[in-house]
Design a protein around this motif. Structure first.
Motif, short mmCIF file in Angstrom:
data_model
loop_
_atom_site.label_atom_id
_atom_site.label_comp_id
_atom_site.label_asym_id
_atom_site.label_seq_id
_atom_site.Cartn_x
_atom_site.Cartn_y
_atom_site.Cartn_z
N THR A 195 -6.46 -0.64 -3.72
CA THR A 195 -5.62 -0.09 -4.78
C THR A 195 -6.09 -0.71 -6.08
N ASP A 196 -5.35 -0.48 -7.16
CA ASP A 196 -5.80 -1.06 -8.42
C ASP A 196 -5.64 -2.58 -8.46
N VAL A 197 -4.83 -3.15 -7.52
CA VAL A 197 -4.60 -4.60 -7.58
C VAL A 197 -4.75 -5.31 -6.23
N TYR B 125 0.79 -1.23 0.00
CA TYR B 125 0.00 0.00 0.00
C TYR B 125 0.82 1.28 0.00
N TRP C 258 -13.11 -8.64 -9.74
CA TRP C 258 -12.38 -7.54 -9.13
C TRP C 258 -13.17 -6.25 -9.24
N PRO C 259 -13.32 -5.49 -8.16
CA PRO C 259 -12.88 -5.87 -6.81
C PRO C 259 -13.71 -7.01 -6.25
N CYS D 26 -6.69 -5.50 -2.22
CA CYS D 26 -7.82 -5.12 -1.38
C CYS D 26 -7.55 -5.56 0.05
N SER E 64 -10.23 8.44 1.00
CA SER E 64 -10.31 8.01 -0.39
C SER E 64 -9.62 8.99 -1.33
N ARG F 80 1.05 4.03 -2.88
CA ARG F 80 -0.05 3.82 -3.81
C ARG F 80 -1.27 4.64 -3.40
N THR G 85 -2.78 9.07 -0.99
CA THR G 85 -1.69 8.12 -1.13
C THR G 85 -1.20 7.68 0.24
#
Length: 332
Positions: free
Chosen positions: A159-161, A18, A145-146, A163, A40, A21, A43
């Protein structure tokens, strides 16, 4: 209750997956909506654990404080880059022994205490993990995803990849840097945060002036950070210390032994993901202990069973609302 080793493992996972990101935050349960809205889009910039509390920093000097309490846990899913300091050669957390020798076959206990997917209060893993390219590769693109929200999730950090879902914490709040400093200042020394020698002196000084039973002092987070019910019982047995002795009546040598034992056991717990408190086990016994918590403790959860050393029945009693296990002969 999750003890100090679990929280340090959680912090290391956040550091790997994390920090650096941008995070999308939400509160599916609805109990942290305002805080999630503030987080939300920010970073994550740093993370640290002190005892049983984790502090995750975001830009603009905003901190998220999480105390898992009795029932809290973080469930991770998606791509997980495992911290190499607590992973074995095959990329799974919780599979190295106390001497750092990688085990050829994964050993996971039934309660998931050393699970990669759920760290905190023991529970069966709820979510699927796709290991990152740094570990064992990615799952099929067909994975949803998610991931769907399951159960009561206080806070989801996405994040984009990756959880992370937070369930059942005692505390989940935003803090300023001054508030974080004030929270940490109230905590006792943590061997993975504070200077070990200074921590020993601080711990010894505090315990030796307290009339409170040593069995209670070890659970007091203002005296020493991270020790919970399991480590308390095991450390007192390993020191052959009566849990009812007032702190001021415990010898300085025993107090220092307790601190040094905590330094060792905490390190083992972070490395293996399990509260392994028995030393010098033969390979077969070690593997059994890694797979079954009943085989890895001296007295904890052994009420009525014979002491592994003297044969006396282990007793269980209530001390400050928590169950205390001890041997009335070895710890007389």
């Amino acid at each position: 209750m999750p003890e100090g080793h679990s929280v340090h493992r959680i912090a290391r996972q956040f550091d790997r997956n994390y920090v650096g990101r941008v995070v999308a935050a939400s509160s599916p349960q609805g109990r942290f909506v305002e805080g999630a809205d503030v987080l939300s889009g920010r970073t994550a910039t740093a993370v640290k654990a002190v005892g049983k509390q984790m502090f995750l920093e975001f830009d603009d000097d905003l901190w998220l404080r999480v105390h898992l309490g009795m029932y809290g846990a973080w469930d991770f899913s998606g791509e997980i880059e495992v911290d190499p300091t607590i992973a074995s050669a095959n990329g799974r957390m919780g599979q190295t022994n106390q001497r750092g020798t990688a085990l050829e076959t994964p050993i996971l206990d039934g309660a998931g205490e050393n699970s990669l997917t759920s760290i905190g209060a023991p529970r069966r893993a709820r979510v699927h993990v796709r290991m990152s390219e740094q570990t064992t590769g990615l799952a099929d693109d067909e994975d949803e995803w998610p991931p769907p929200v399951v159960g009561q999730v206080r806070l989801r950090l996405l994040t984009d990849v990756t959880c992370a879902d937070l369930r059942g914490p005692t505390a989940c709040q935003l803090q300023t840097p001054d508030e974080v400093a004030a929270t940490i200042a109230k905590l006792g020394p943590d061997p993975l945060v504070d200077d070990i020698t200074e921590g020993e002196e601080r711990f010894t000084t505090v315990v030796r002036r307290k009339p409170t039973a040593i069995g209670q002092l070890l659970m007091d987070q203002t005296v020493v950070s991270g020790i919970g019910n399991v480590y308390r019982a095991e450390m007192l047995f390993r020191a052959r210390q009566n849990p009812h002795t007032p702190g001021r009546d415990v010898s300085a040598d025993v107090i220092r032994h307790l601190w040094r034992d905590w330094v060792q056991l905490l390190s083992i717990g972070v490395e293996t993901g399990q509260m392994m408190t028995m030393d010098d086990l033969e390979p077969d016994a070690y593997r059994a202990a890694m797979a079954n918590r009943d085989d890895r403790h001296w007295v904890y959860h052994r009420a009525g069973l014979p002491c592994r050393v003297c044969g006396t029945a282990i007793v269980v009693e209530e001390m400050a609302t928590r169950k205390l296990y001890w041997c009335p002969y070895c710890q007389r």
